[in-house]
Design a protein around this motif. Structure first.
Motif, PDB file in Angstrom:
ATOM      1  N   TRP A  46      43.414  70.732  34.471  1.00 30.45           N
ATOM      2  CA  TRP A  46      43.349  69.417  35.119  1.00 30.45           C
ATOM      3  C   TRP A  46      44.732  68.854  35.445  1.00 30.45           C
ATOM      4  CZ3 TRP A  46      40.491  70.156  30.427  1.00 30.45           C
ATOM      5  CH2 TRP A  46      39.122  70.361  30.627  1.00 30.45           C
ATOM      6  N   ALA A  47      45.796  69.628  35.266  1.00 33.31           N
ATOM      7  CA  ALA A  47      47.121  69.024  35.466  1.00 33.31           C
ATOM      8  C   ALA A  47      48.013  69.968  36.286  1.00 33.31           C
ATOM      9  CB  ALA A  47      47.737  68.633  34.137  1.00 33.31           C
ATOM     10  N   CYS A  48      48.968  70.617  35.639  1.00 38.52           N
ATOM     11  CA  CYS A  48      50.010  71.374  36.362  1.00 38.52           C
ATOM     12  C   CYS A  48      49.426  72.336  37.397  1.00 38.52           C
ATOM     13  CB  CYS A  48      50.860  72.209  35.406  1.00 38.52           C
ATOM     14  SG  CYS A  48      51.134  71.488  33.791  1.00 38.52           S
ATOM     15  N   MET A  49      48.599  73.262  36.916  1.00 40.55           N
ATOM     16  CA  MET A  49      48.178  74.356  37.802  1.00 40.55           C
ATOM     17  C   MET A  49      47.294  73.879  38.950  1.00 40.55           C
ATOM     18  SD  MET A  49      49.851  76.900  36.988  1.00 40.55           S
ATOM     19  CE  MET A  49      49.211  78.502  37.390  1.00 40.55           C
ATOM     20  N   ALA A  53      48.270  73.730  43.009  1.00 37.37           N
ATOM     21  CA  ALA A  53      47.466  74.505  43.969  1.00 37.37           C
ATOM     22  C   ALA A  53      46.972  73.592  45.096  1.00 37.37           C
ATOM     23  CB  ALA A  53      46.289  75.167  43.260  1.00 37.37           C
ATOM     24  N   LEU A  54      46.675  72.331  44.770  1.00 42.29           N
ATOM     25  CA  LEU A  54      46.239  71.397  45.824  1.00 42.29           C
ATOM     26  C   LEU A  54      47.371  71.107  46.813  1.00 42.29           C
ATOM     27  CD1 LEU A  54      44.136  68.680  43.900  1.00 42.29           C
ATOM     28  CD2 LEU A  54      43.282  70.503  45.378  1.00 42.29           C
ATOM     29  N   LEU A  55      48.615  71.189  46.329  1.00 39.28           N
ATOM     30  CA  LEU A  55      49.759  70.802  47.171  1.00 39.28           C
ATOM     31  C   LEU A  55      50.341  71.951  47.983  1.00 39.28           C
ATOM     32  CD1 LEU A  55      51.403  68.564  44.455  1.00 39.28           C
ATOM     33  CD2 LEU A  55      50.986  67.792  46.809  1.00 39.28           C
ATOM     34  N   VAL A  83      41.514  75.822  50.399  1.00 37.87           N
ATOM     35  CA  VAL A  83      42.478  75.271  49.425  1.00 37.87           C
ATOM     36  C   VAL A  83      41.757  74.992  48.101  1.00 37.87           C
ATOM     37  CG1 VAL A  83      44.012  73.329  48.890  1.00 37.87           C
ATOM     38  CG2 VAL A  83      43.908  74.219  51.231  1.00 37.87           C
ATOM     39  N   LEU A  84      40.581  74.356  48.197  1.00 37.13           N
ATOM     40  CA  LEU A  84      39.853  74.002  46.968  1.00 37.13           C
ATOM     41  C   LEU A  84      39.392  75.253  46.221  1.00 37.13           C
ATOM     42  CD1 LEU A  84      37.758  70.881  48.127  1.00 37.13           C
ATOM     43  CD2 LEU A  84      40.037  70.948  47.116  1.00 37.13           C
ATOM     44  N   ARG A  85      39.010  76.284  46.974  1.00 33.89           N
ATOM     45  CA  ARG A  85      38.591  77.542  46.308  1.00 33.89           C
ATOM     46  C   ARG A  85      39.774  78.169  45.558  1.00 33.89           C
ATOM     47  NH1 ARG A  85      35.689  78.458  50.988  1.00 33.89           N
ATOM     48  NH2 ARG A  85      37.236  79.931  51.815  1.00 33.89           N
ATOM     49  N   ARG A  86      40.945  78.140  46.220  1.00 38.46           N
ATOM     50  CA  ARG A  86      42.139  78.710  45.561  1.00 38.46           C
ATOM     51  C   ARG A  86      42.478  77.887  44.316  1.00 38.46           C
ATOM     52  NH1 ARG A  86      47.972  78.579  46.273  1.00 38.46           N
ATOM     53  NH2 ARG A  86      48.823  80.640  45.824  1.00 38.46           N
ATOM     54  N   ARG A  87      42.360  76.561  44.438  1.00 35.08           N
ATOM     55  CA  ARG A  87      42.571  75.684  43.271  1.00 35.08           C
ATOM     56  C   ARG A  87      41.600  76.047  42.141  1.00 35.08           C
ATOM     57  NH1 ARG A  87      40.198  70.601  42.988  1.00 35.08           N
ATOM     58  NH2 ARG A  87      38.388  71.833  43.620  1.00 35.08           N
ATOM     59  N   PHE A  90      42.812  78.958  40.330  1.00 32.77           N
ATOM     60  CA  PHE A  90      43.950  78.653  39.451  1.00 32.77           C
ATOM     61  C   PHE A  90      43.522  77.889  38.211  1.00 32.77           C
ATOM     62  CE2 PHE A  90      46.721  80.216  42.742  1.00 32.77           C
ATOM     63  CZ  PHE A  90      47.727  80.774  41.976  1.00 32.77           C
ATOM     64  N   ALA A  91      42.380  77.184  38.300  1.00 29.88           N
ATOM     65  CA  ALA A  91      41.857  76.491  37.113  1.00 29.88           C
ATOM     66  C   ALA A  91      40.880  77.403  36.370  1.00 29.88           C
ATOM     67  CB  ALA A  91      41.179  75.191  37.525  1.00 29.88           C
ATOM     68  N   SER A  92      40.901  78.693  36.691  1.00 30.29           N
ATOM     69  CA  SER A  92      40.018  79.696  36.056  1.00 30.29           C
ATOM     70  C   SER A  92      38.563  79.242  36.058  1.00 30.29           C
ATOM     71  CB  SER A  92      40.459  79.984  34.607  1.00 30.29           C
ATOM     72  OG  SER A  92      41.804  80.310  34.564  1.00 30.29           O
TER      73      SER A  92
END
Ligand SMILES: Cc1cc2nc3c(=O)[nH]c(=O)nc-3n(C[C@H](O)[C@H](O)[C@H](O)COP(=O)(O)OP(=O)(O)OC[C@H]3O[C@@H](n4cnc5c(N)ncnc54)[C@H](O)[C@@H]3O)c2cc1C
Length: 479
Positions: A46-49, A53-55, A83-87, A90-92
């Motif tokens: 919910w933070a760094c990763m 990824a959103l940015l 973008v959201l799928r890639r995010r 990254f959030a596993s």
């Protein structure tokens, strides 16, 4: 109820808890780690990763649009669902099996449940099924329970179902209108991301934008946000918030204006995860940040460490620096110190020594991944002035560096270094501009290693890179 004994018990399996555990096991001790949510903590899910990824896609698109040939190749718009799928990846997908496997492979014993200190050296783990396991620590209990979003007491806010950074980082859809309360890192990063996705974003920030960084850097971000269509309502705050039956949120502001939005993101700071830890059982106050001494031992209101020297706190929860990399730095050093104390070997806690947390005070690096990026380490001019240091401030227009001009047409950026003019070393460095994040580590090394400016003069930046700003700053200093 079952009972087990370990050398070290860590409460909280965020990045900090995981690193303490890894370090003590590598040092030959046994470790148990207790986690009530997902292994990996706030940072992973919910933070760094996820926020970075959103940015990232919008940043790449901005970069391309500043190059005439490449921009001609970009004919479409940002694919937000991609973008959201890639995010999500990254959030596993908000699953922690991979991290659980890693704990196992590292020889760390995991207990899932809420950790609660029952008495000195004793941690109860209350599982989801209500089952209680009691763990006893031979050497140390480390609290690494992190922090959560703080919701200010604005009338109506709690009932308006506000987003915190968690909902923003994990958003499945993009609201048409997003109101953001707060002007710090989370607010500016999420404003950059969601405005790039097409949201109409308004920031309401009573203390201005990014008040903790050098003013030139926050001004560059404010300029870019405005250029990207973000409305900045500074020096005011919401006084009353309601969400209507149609879902629309109405925010009334102290300056008499109002604002309508589809979602409201609260980004007004953090609070410690200490309310349910059983702190009252060891003479501490639930809900407080944990104050620590120079060895990260938790201290009581009297200033003395909790009796018996067994209780430590690392990462966000001790409020020294609320950043993953700095919490992990604390974790590595704390883990090694616990091992050294357990083995009776020498502790080197002199400044910059093996077991000292010196960088927490003098050399904290941070990147704010907005538009433009801000990379900063060490003291700002205001910090150094407050400390009474004999400083000289050196600045340079980043756009005037050959490498920057090549990097992007119309490159706009700025760099500033704070020099301790008596010791002739750099104590602070801030740079803002497109893609400057990777410039930061050179400054971190210069500050942590206290490299004399006369020697830095021999560190020749390659031509034509943006790093040539180092040469220009030294020339401006008088080399
Ligand atoms: C939106 C956002 C973006 C950020 N981006 C960055 C960034 O780009 N770079 C960066 O360096 N930092 C960033 N940060 C800061 C970073 O997330 C934190 O500094 C970091 O997560 C702190 O790690 P921690 O291990 O101390 O705590 P956390 O990551 O909060 O982990 C603590 C863990 O303890 C668990 N826990 C809490 N209480 C208990 C209990 N009683 N029993 C059992 N388990 C418990 C929690 O469930 C959690 O898993 C960001 C923060 C936010 C909010």
């Amino acid at each position: 109820m079952t009972a087990q004994t370990f050398d070290v018990i860590i409460i909280g399996a965020g990045p900090v808890g995981e690193n303490v555990a890894d370090r003590v096991v590598q040092g030959g001790l046994t470790a148990a780690i207790v986690e009530r949510e997902l292994i990996g903590g706030e940072c992973s899910y919910w933070a760094c990763m996820p926020t970075k990824a959103l940015l990232r896609d919008a940043a790449a698109l901005r970069a391309v649009r500043h190059l005439p040939g490449a921009s001609a190749a970009v004919t479409g718009e940002l694919d937000i669902s991609a973008v959201l799928r890639r995010r999500d990846a990254f959030a596993s997908h908000w699953k922690d099996d991979g991290q659980a496997e890693w704990l196992d492979s590292a020889g760390i014993t995991l207990f899932r449940g809420e950790g609660h200190i029952g008495s000195p050296r004793s941690v109860e783990v209350v599982g989801a099924d209500g089952n209680i396991q009691v763990l006893t620590a031979r050497h140390a209990v480390v609290i690494a329970t992190g922090s959560s979003a703080r919701i200010p007491g604005i009338e109506g806010l709690a009932d308006a179902a506000p987003w915190t950074s968690r909902e923003a980082a994990s958003a499945a859809t993009v609201p048409d209108r997003l109101a953001i309360i707060g002007g710090g890192v989370v607010a500016t990063e999420m404003a950059t991301a969601f405005s790039a996705f097409g949201s109409t974003v308004t920031i309401i920030a009573r203390n201005g934008l990014l008040p903790a960084v050098e003013p030139f850097a926050s001004e560059l971000v404010a300029k870019a946000l405005r250029a990207g269509g973000v409305e900045l309502r500074l020096d005011t705050e919401p006084t009353h918030i309601t969400r209507g039956e149609d879902g629309e949120v109405l925010l009334q502001l102290a300056d008499g204006t109002s604002l309508r939005a589809d979602e409201v993101l609260v980004a007004t700071g953090r609070k410690p995860n200490t309310t349910t830890l059983g702190l009252e059982n060891v003479g501490l106050t639930p809900g407080d940040w944990l104050t620590v001494d120079d060895a990260l031992r938790v201290v009581q209101h009297s200033g003395a460490p909790v009796e018996g020297e067994w209780l430590y706190a690392a990462g966000d929860v001790n409020r020294r620096v609320l950043l993953t990399h700095q919490g992990k730095y604390q974790a590595r050093i704390l883990g090694d110190s616990i091992v050294a104390r357990a083995n009776g070997t020498r502790i080197d806690d002199t400044a910059w020594g093996r077991h000292a947390f010196t960088a927490d005070i003098h050399a904290v690096p941070q990147v704010i991944f907005g538009d433009p990026e801000i990379a900063t380490v060490g003291y700002t001019v205001a910090d150094a002035t407050r400390r009474g240091l004999p400083i000289r401030v050196i600045e340079y227009d980043l756009g005037a560096v050959a490498g920057a001009a090549l990097h992007a047409d119309g490159y706009e950026g700025h760099a500033l270094m704070v020099v301790d003019d008596e010791r002739k070393v750099i104590v602070g460095f801030t740079v803002a501009g497109p893609d400057v994040a990777e410039l930061l580590h050179a400054a971190t090394i210069a500050i942590a290693a206290e490299v004399p400016l006369d020697r830095l003069w021999h560190a020749v930046p390659a031509y034509p890179t943006v790093s040539e700003v180092w040469l220009r700053l030294l020339e401006t200093y008088g080399h």
